[in-house]
Design a protein around this motif. Sequence first.
Motif, PDB file in Angstrom:
ATOM      1  N   VAL A 218       0.849  -1.189   0.000  1.00 18.43           N
ATOM      2  CA  VAL A 218       0.000   0.000   0.000  1.00 18.43           C
ATOM      3  C   VAL A 218       0.878   1.231   0.000  1.00 18.43           C
ATOM      4  CG1 VAL A 218      -1.775   1.295   1.242  1.00 18.43           C
ATOM      5  CG2 VAL A 218      -1.798  -1.214   1.305  1.00 18.43           C
ATOM      6  N   VAL A 219       0.598   2.175  -0.894  1.00 18.38           N
ATOM      7  CA  VAL A 219       1.311   3.450  -0.937  1.00 18.38           C
ATOM      8  C   VAL A 219       0.298   4.551  -0.632  1.00 18.38           C
ATOM      9  CG1 VAL A 219       2.698   5.037  -2.308  1.00 18.38           C
ATOM     10  CG2 VAL A 219       2.935   2.559  -2.644  1.00 18.38           C
ATOM     11  N   MET A 220       0.430   5.146   0.525  1.00 15.64           N
ATOM     12  CA  MET A 220      -0.510   6.171   0.982  1.00 15.64           C
ATOM     13  C   MET A 220       0.173   7.540   0.907  1.00 15.64           C
ATOM     14  SD  MET A 220      -2.434   6.386   4.687  1.00 15.64           S
ATOM     15  CE  MET A 220      -3.096   4.728   4.514  1.00 15.64           C
ATOM     16  N   MET A 221      -0.269   8.362  -0.038  1.00 17.32           N
ATOM     17  CA  MET A 221       0.296   9.694  -0.198  1.00 17.32           C
ATOM     18  C   MET A 221      -0.475  10.695   0.656  1.00 17.32           C
ATOM     19  SD  MET A 221       2.681   8.830  -2.167  1.00 17.32           S
ATOM     20  CE  MET A 221       3.409  10.472  -2.308  1.00 17.32           C
ATOM     21  N   LEU A 222       0.218  11.743   1.099  1.00 18.84           N
ATOM     22  CA  LEU A 222      -0.387  12.774   1.946  1.00 18.84           C
ATOM     23  C   LEU A 222      -0.304  14.133   1.271  1.00 18.84           C
ATOM     24  CD1 LEU A 222       1.211  11.767   5.367  1.00 18.84           C
ATOM     25  CD2 LEU A 222      -1.129  11.266   4.610  1.00 18.84           C
ATOM     26  N   ARG A 223      -1.252  14.997   1.632  1.00 15.44           N
ATOM     27  CA  ARG A 223      -1.270  16.359   1.096  1.00 15.44           C
ATOM     28  C   ARG A 223      -0.229  17.233   1.797  1.00 15.44           C
ATOM     29  NH1 ARG A 223      -3.877  21.119   2.534  1.00 15.44           N
ATOM     30  NH2 ARG A 223      -4.926  20.098   4.288  1.00 15.44           N
ATOM     31  N   LEU A 224       0.424  18.096   1.033  1.00 13.35           N
ATOM     32  CA  LEU A 224       1.275  19.126   1.628  1.00 13.35           C
ATOM     33  C   LEU A 224       0.373  20.153   2.320  1.00 13.35           C
ATOM     34  CD1 LEU A 224       4.100  20.111  -0.905  1.00 13.35           C
ATOM     35  CD2 LEU A 224       4.394  19.205   1.406  1.00 13.35           C
ATOM     36  N   GLN A 225       0.462  20.265   3.622  1.00  9.94           N
ATOM     37  CA  GLN A 225      -0.452  21.122   4.370  1.00  9.94           C
ATOM     38  C   GLN A 225       0.189  22.492   4.613  1.00  9.94           C
ATOM     39  OE1 GLN A 225      -2.808  19.360   7.450  1.00  9.94           O
ATOM     40  NE2 GLN A 225      -2.384  17.294   6.738  1.00  9.94           N
ATOM     41  N   ARG A 226       0.172  23.288   3.569  1.00 11.16           N
ATOM     42  CA  ARG A 226       0.829  24.596   3.645  1.00 11.16           C
ATOM     43  C   ARG A 226       0.177  25.514   4.682  1.00 11.16           C
ATOM     44  NH1 ARG A 226       4.736  25.707   0.386  1.00 11.16           N
ATOM     45  NH2 ARG A 226       5.121  24.549  -1.536  1.00 11.16           N
ATOM     46  N   GLU A 227      -1.129  25.312   4.955  1.00  7.00           N
ATOM     47  CA  GLU A 227      -1.804  26.169   5.926  1.00  7.00           C
ATOM     48  C   GLU A 227      -1.281  25.951   7.338  1.00  7.00           C
ATOM     49  OE1 GLU A 227      -4.320  22.389   5.728  1.00  7.00           O
ATOM     50  OE2 GLU A 227      -3.076  23.599   4.395  1.00  7.00           O
ATOM     51  N   ARG A 228      -0.589  24.839   7.568  1.00  4.59           N
ATOM     52  CA  ARG A 228      -0.024  24.566   8.892  1.00  4.59           C
ATOM     53  C   ARG A 228       1.479  24.828   8.937  1.00  4.59           C
ATOM     54  NH1 ARG A 228      -4.289  22.234  11.390  1.00  4.59           N
ATOM     55  NH2 ARG A 228      -5.662  20.918  10.123  1.00  4.59           N
ATOM     56  N   MET A 229       2.035  25.287   7.826  1.00  2.00           N
ATOM     57  CA  MET A 229       3.476  25.544   7.767  1.00  2.00           C
ATOM     58  C   MET A 229       3.763  27.014   8.004  1.00  2.00           C
ATOM     59  SD  MET A 229       4.569  23.278   4.432  1.00  2.00           S
ATOM     60  CE  MET A 229       4.054  21.573   4.237  1.00  2.00           C
ATOM     61  N   ASP A 230       4.777  27.291   8.810  1.00  2.00           N
ATOM     62  CA  ASP A 230       5.144  28.682   9.087  1.00  2.00           C
ATOM     63  C   ASP A 230       6.598  28.970   8.706  1.00  2.00           C
ATOM     64  OD1 ASP A 230       6.394  27.197  10.997  1.00  2.00           O
ATOM     65  OD2 ASP A 230       5.478  28.190  12.719  1.00  2.00           O
ATOM     66  N   GLY A 231       7.099  28.192   7.757  1.00  2.00           N
ATOM     67  CA  GLY A 231       8.471  28.405   7.314  1.00  2.00           C
ATOM     68  C   GLY A 231       8.754  27.663   6.027  1.00  2.00           C
ATOM     69  N   GLY A 232      10.020  27.637   5.623  1.00  2.00           N
ATOM     70  CA  GLY A 232      10.403  26.980   4.378  1.00  2.00           C
ATOM     71  C   GLY A 232      10.686  25.507   4.579  1.00  2.00           C
ATOM     72  N   PHE A 233       9.641  24.690   4.550  1.00  6.13           N
ATOM     73  CA  PHE A 233       9.799  23.257   4.783  1.00  6.13           C
ATOM     74  C   PHE A 233      10.280  22.529   3.539  1.00  6.13           C
ATOM     75  CE2 PHE A 233       7.158  24.565   8.266  1.00  6.13           C
ATOM     76  CZ  PHE A 233       7.481  23.707   9.309  1.00  6.13           C
ATOM     77  N   ILE A 234      10.020  23.081   2.353  1.00  6.29           N
ATOM     78  CA  ILE A 234      10.479  22.464   1.113  1.00  6.29           C
ATOM     79  C   ILE A 234      11.087  23.557   0.230  1.00  6.29           C
ATOM     80  CG2 ILE A 234       8.780  20.606   1.172  1.00  6.29           C
ATOM     81  CD1 ILE A 234       7.145  22.184  -0.915  1.00  6.29           C
ATOM     82  N   PRO A 235      12.080  23.219  -0.592  1.00  3.66           N
ATOM     83  CA  PRO A 235      12.712  24.228  -1.453  1.00  3.66           C
ATOM     84  C   PRO A 235      11.721  24.827  -2.451  1.00  3.66           C
ATOM     85  CG  PRO A 235      13.914  22.126  -1.525  1.00  3.66           C
ATOM     86  CD  PRO A 235      12.680  21.889  -0.741  1.00  3.66           C
ATOM     87  N   SER A 236      10.940  23.950  -3.099  1.00  3.83           N
ATOM     88  CA  SER A 236       9.925  24.376  -4.067  1.00  3.83           C
ATOM     89  C   SER A 236       9.020  23.188  -4.343  1.00  3.83           C
ATOM     90  CB  SER A 236      10.557  24.841  -5.375  1.00  3.83           C
ATOM     91  OG  SER A 236      11.176  23.748  -6.040  1.00  3.83           O
ATOM     92  N   GLU A 237       7.836  23.445  -4.880  1.00  3.53           N
ATOM     93  CA  GLU A 237       6.924  22.343  -5.218  1.00  3.53           C
ATOM     94  C   GLU A 237       7.521  21.478  -6.322  1.00  3.53           C
ATOM     95  OE1 GLU A 237       3.063  23.896  -6.103  1.00  3.53           O
ATOM     96  OE2 GLU A 237       2.561  24.183  -3.977  1.00  3.53           O
ATOM     97  N   ARG A 238       8.228  22.107  -7.234  1.00  2.00           N
ATOM     98  CA  ARG A 238       8.851  21.351  -8.337  1.00  2.00           C
ATOM     99  C   ARG A 238       9.887  20.370  -7.794  1.00  2.00           C
ATOM    100  NH1 ARG A 238      11.925  24.032 -13.611  1.00  2.00           N
ATOM    101  NH2 ARG A 238      12.507  22.044 -14.604  1.00  2.00           N
ATOM    102  N   GLU A 239      10.722  20.849  -6.879  1.00  5.35           N
ATOM    103  CA  GLU A 239      11.752  19.987  -6.292  1.00  5.35           C
ATOM    104  C   GLU A 239      11.111  18.897  -5.435  1.00  5.35           C
ATOM    105  OE1 GLU A 239      15.438  18.380  -5.174  1.00  5.35           O
ATOM    106  OE2 GLU A 239      14.864  19.708  -6.827  1.00  5.35           O
TER     107      GLU A 239
END
Length: 319
Positions: A218-239
């Motif tokens: 089983v591969v369970m993907m999760l949504r990027l929860q930007r509304e709960r992020m208060d900083g730079g957790f990822i370099p970019s969506e493309r990366e």
Amino acid sequence: MAFSQRHLLGIEPLSQSDITAILDLADQYAEKGRGTVKHGDALAGLTQINMFFENSTRTQASFELAGKRLGADVMNMAMQTSSVKKGETLIDTALTLNAMHPDLLVVRHPHSGAVNLLAEKVNCAVLNAGDGKHEHPTQALLDALTIRRAKGRLHRLNIAICGDISHSRVARSNLILLGKMENRVKLVGPSTLMPSGAAEWGVEVYDDMVEGLKDADVVMMLRLQRERMDGGFIPSEREYYHRYGLDAEKLSHAKDDAIVMHPGPMNRGVEIDGTIADDINRSVIQEQVEMGVAVRMAAMDLLARNLMVRRADKGEVYV
């Protein structure tokens, strides 16, 4: 059925038999939902109040549909315009609702623990529809039902939960449930989106999708929860998509018959390739939506039964 809970506030308090009881009854409701007569009377004469302090489409709609299919009087409270916005405390709201004698209270709230607080102040059964980063029990249960129906079992499977683990109440509820049912659970994602101490939860932790998806059922993907992020957790969506988005190449490292899941809403091209999401041979995302109604019907049915027993034991009569 062996289900003794007063509320459904999280997966943590549930036993294996509790989980199985909900899934077994939900299986029956799922089959009924595919028939011509979808309605029943398990909640006839009872009042269900839905309180969503956060926006929701799937969860609120499925709880409303579930209640109506079981014959409940369903009321959706517009919390954005409620007295809470005027300064009323959550406890005041709970006391006000309790005076109306509801039977089932469905609550989504942005703060962890808020639903538990409400449950302490009311006399009805309370269902947690998601509280902060804490839990989302009915999502985990519908995911479990989807897996069980697709794989024929819910134990000793290799399950990879991938993406934004840190901000996800879905991930937390799922890893607790899947652990209780004796599965091998792997958390896969960047270190910036992985909770500290995750490796101590009895799961395996990977920051590489190829390694994390190896031999997964089983591969369970999760949504990027930007509304709960208060900083730079990822370099970019493309990366992020390049390293952690599910595409055909990454999925090839899972088992040939692995199923793909996502709780929604999906960010196509960020967390998952649209072709994979729509692949009827691998994706069970639409089945998750369908099972959501069935699981919520089952949970409310079982909680209502227990509520009626407690009221009868106390000699209470509601007309």
